[in-house]
Write an enzyme that holds these catalytic residues in place. Structure first.
Site, PDB file in Angstrom:
ATOM      1  N   ASP A  82      13.018  12.391  14.385  1.00  0.00           N
ATOM      2  CA  ASP A  82      13.149  12.782  12.983  1.00  0.00           C
ATOM      3  C   ASP A  82      14.598  12.891  12.556  1.00  0.00           C
ATOM      4  O   ASP A  82      15.510  12.824  13.367  1.00  0.00           O
ATOM      5  CB  ASP A  82      12.417  14.116  12.739  1.00  0.00           C
ATOM      6  CG  ASP A  82      12.630  15.115  13.869  1.00  0.00           C
ATOM      7  OD1 ASP A  82      13.721  15.129  14.466  1.00  0.00           O
ATOM      8  OD2 ASP A  82      11.696  15.894  14.161  1.00  0.00           O
ATOM      9  N   ASN A 151       5.784  27.209  14.863  1.00  0.00           N
ATOM     10  CA  ASN A 151       4.502  27.128  14.158  1.00  0.00           C
ATOM     11  C   ASN A 151       3.595  26.043  14.736  1.00  0.00           C
ATOM     12  O   ASN A 151       2.592  25.680  14.137  1.00  0.00           O
ATOM     13  CB  ASN A 151       4.717  26.886  12.660  1.00  0.00           C
ATOM     14  CG  ASN A 151       5.392  25.555  12.359  1.00  0.00           C
ATOM     15  OD1 ASN A 151       5.780  24.823  13.276  1.00  0.00           O
ATOM     16  ND2 ASN A 151       5.531  25.234  11.080  1.00  0.00           N
ATOM     17  N   HIS A 153       4.514  22.856  15.468  1.00  0.00           N
ATOM     18  CA  HIS A 153       4.802  21.464  15.128  1.00  0.00           C
ATOM     19  C   HIS A 153       5.435  20.736  16.308  1.00  0.00           C
ATOM     20  O   HIS A 153       6.045  21.336  17.193  1.00  0.00           O
ATOM     21  CB  HIS A 153       5.679  21.353  13.871  1.00  0.00           C
ATOM     22  CG  HIS A 153       7.119  21.745  14.046  1.00  0.00           C
ATOM     23  ND1 HIS A 153       7.789  22.530  13.128  1.00  0.00           N
ATOM     24  CD2 HIS A 153       8.044  21.448  14.991  1.00  0.00           C
ATOM     25  CE1 HIS A 153       9.042  22.695  13.510  1.00  0.00           C
ATOM     26  NE2 HIS A 153       9.220  22.049  14.651  1.00  0.00           N
ATOM     27  N   GLU A 158       4.308  19.193  10.426  1.00  0.00           N
ATOM     28  CA  GLU A 158       3.983  20.572  10.098  1.00  0.00           C
ATOM     29  C   GLU A 158       2.466  20.769   9.987  1.00  0.00           C
ATOM     30  O   GLU A 158       1.731  19.850   9.627  1.00  0.00           O
ATOM     31  CB  GLU A 158       4.625  20.945   8.760  1.00  0.00           C
ATOM     32  CG  GLU A 158       6.141  20.782   8.725  1.00  0.00           C
ATOM     33  CD  GLU A 158       6.882  21.957   9.335  1.00  0.00           C
ATOM     34  OE1 GLU A 158       6.393  22.533  10.325  1.00  0.00           O
ATOM     35  OE2 GLU A 158       7.956  22.289   8.825  1.00  0.00           O
TER      36      GLU A 158
END
Length: 260
Positions: A82, A151, A153, A158
C-alpha cells in the site's frame, strides 16, 4: 480448514523472531536467483513491526558473496501492499521513502526494484488498476509479508472486507490513523485519509504468507484472530484462515492473550 502454523516455542523478543524469519526470506531470495521460471515477486509490508526484520535482512544479504549480491540486485522485484495518497515520493512519511530507507539504499537496489502504488496520481483509481496489472504481469506474489492492524486489517483492507476485494482506493479508518500517527508528529488528523492498497484477492493469491505480529499492544487483536475458526469480514485478517500456507511469527508478548 487449514490453521496457521505457530511456533510452539515463541521467541521472547522481536529481534529473535526476525532472525528466524530472515532464514525463510533468504531461502526465497536464493530460489529467485535460479531464473525467471522460479521467480515471483516478494510482497512487502511497512510499519514499525517490519523495521527490525528489514534491518536483519539487510545485514544477512550484505554478507553474501559479491557475485550473488550483484545478481540479487539485478533480479530484485517486490511489490508493497500500500501507499498513502497525497504524499510526495520524497516525503519521509510516505511508504516509498520508508522502503528506500529500509531496503533500497542499504542494499543499493536499482530504481524500480521496489514497486509501490503511485500515491501522487491525479487519478487514484486508475493508479490502483495500473499497480494491480503490473503485479499480475509478474504472476502474482510469491512470498507475502503481512503485519496485523489493531482493528484486524492487513494491508489497508479495513473492516468490513470480503475476500474478493481487489487492489483499490480505500478510506482509512480512525483506528488506523491513530495507529499510524507516530510518523505524523503523533497527530492522527495529519495522517492521510485515503490510500491505495492491494486487496485480499491479491494477498490470498500469494504462494506463501508470513504474518508478523509483535508487541503486547497487538495481543488483543491476535487473540481474537486465533480464537476464530472461520473468516469474518469484520476482521479482515481472518480470511487468512482459508490460505493453505500461512505462518504466524509472533513473539511472546503478542501471544500473551491467546489460547495457543
Amino acid at each position: 480448514m487449514p490453521s496457521f502454523f505457530i511456533d510452539p516455542d515463541p521467541p521472547s523478543s522481536a529481534v529473535a523472531l526476525c532472525s528466524r524469519l530472515v532464514d525463510e526470506l533468504e531461502q526465497a531470495l536464493r530460489l529467485n536467483l535460479e531464473g525467471p521460471s522460479a521467480r515471483r515477486p516478494l510482497g512487502l509490508a511497512t510499519g514499525r513491526t517490519m523495521e527490525p526484520l528489514y534491518a536483519a535482512l539487510v545485514e544477512r544479504l550484505l554478507g553474501w558473496p559479491s557475485g550473488d549480491l550483484a545478481a540479487l540486485r539485478r533480479s530484485w522485484c517486490s511489490f508493497n501492499l500500500d501507499e498513502y495518497l497525497g504524499l510526495s515520493a520524497g516525503d519521509p512519511r510516505s511508504y516509498r521513502s520508508f522502503m528506500n530507507a529500509q531496503l533500497g539504499r542499504p542494499l543499493s537496489l536499482p530504481k524500480g526494484a521496489l514497486q509501490l502504488p503511485d500515491g501522487q496520481a491525479a487519478d487514484a483509481d486508475a493508479a490502483a488498476l495500473t499497480f494491480q496489472a503490473a503485479l499480475n504481469e509478474q504472476g502474482g506474489i510469491g512470498v507475502q509479508l503481512l503485519g496485523l492492524g489493531s482493528n484486524g486489517h492487513v494491508g489497508f483492507n479495513e473492516p468490513p472486507c470480503g475476500r474478493e476485494q481487489a487492489c483499490r482506493v480505500v478510506e482509512l479508518s480512525d483506528a488506523t490513523r491513530r495507529q499510524n500517527a507516530g510518523l505524523f508528529s503523533g497527530d492522527p488528523e495529519a495522517v492521510p485519509v485515503r490510500a491505495i492498497t492491494l486487496g485480499l484477492k491479491e494477498i490470498l493469491a500469494a504462494e506463501q504468507i508470513h504474518l508478523v505480529v509483535t508487541g503486547r499492544e497487538k495481543a488483543p487483536i491476535l487473540g481474537r484472530l486465533l480464537a476464530m475458526d472461520q473468516p469474518d469480514p469484520a476482521l479482515p485478517a481472518s480470511w487468512l484462515l482459508e490460505h493453505p500456507r500461512v505462518t504466524l511469527w509472533a513473539d511472546a508478548d503478542a501471544l500473551s492473550l491467546s489460547l495457543v
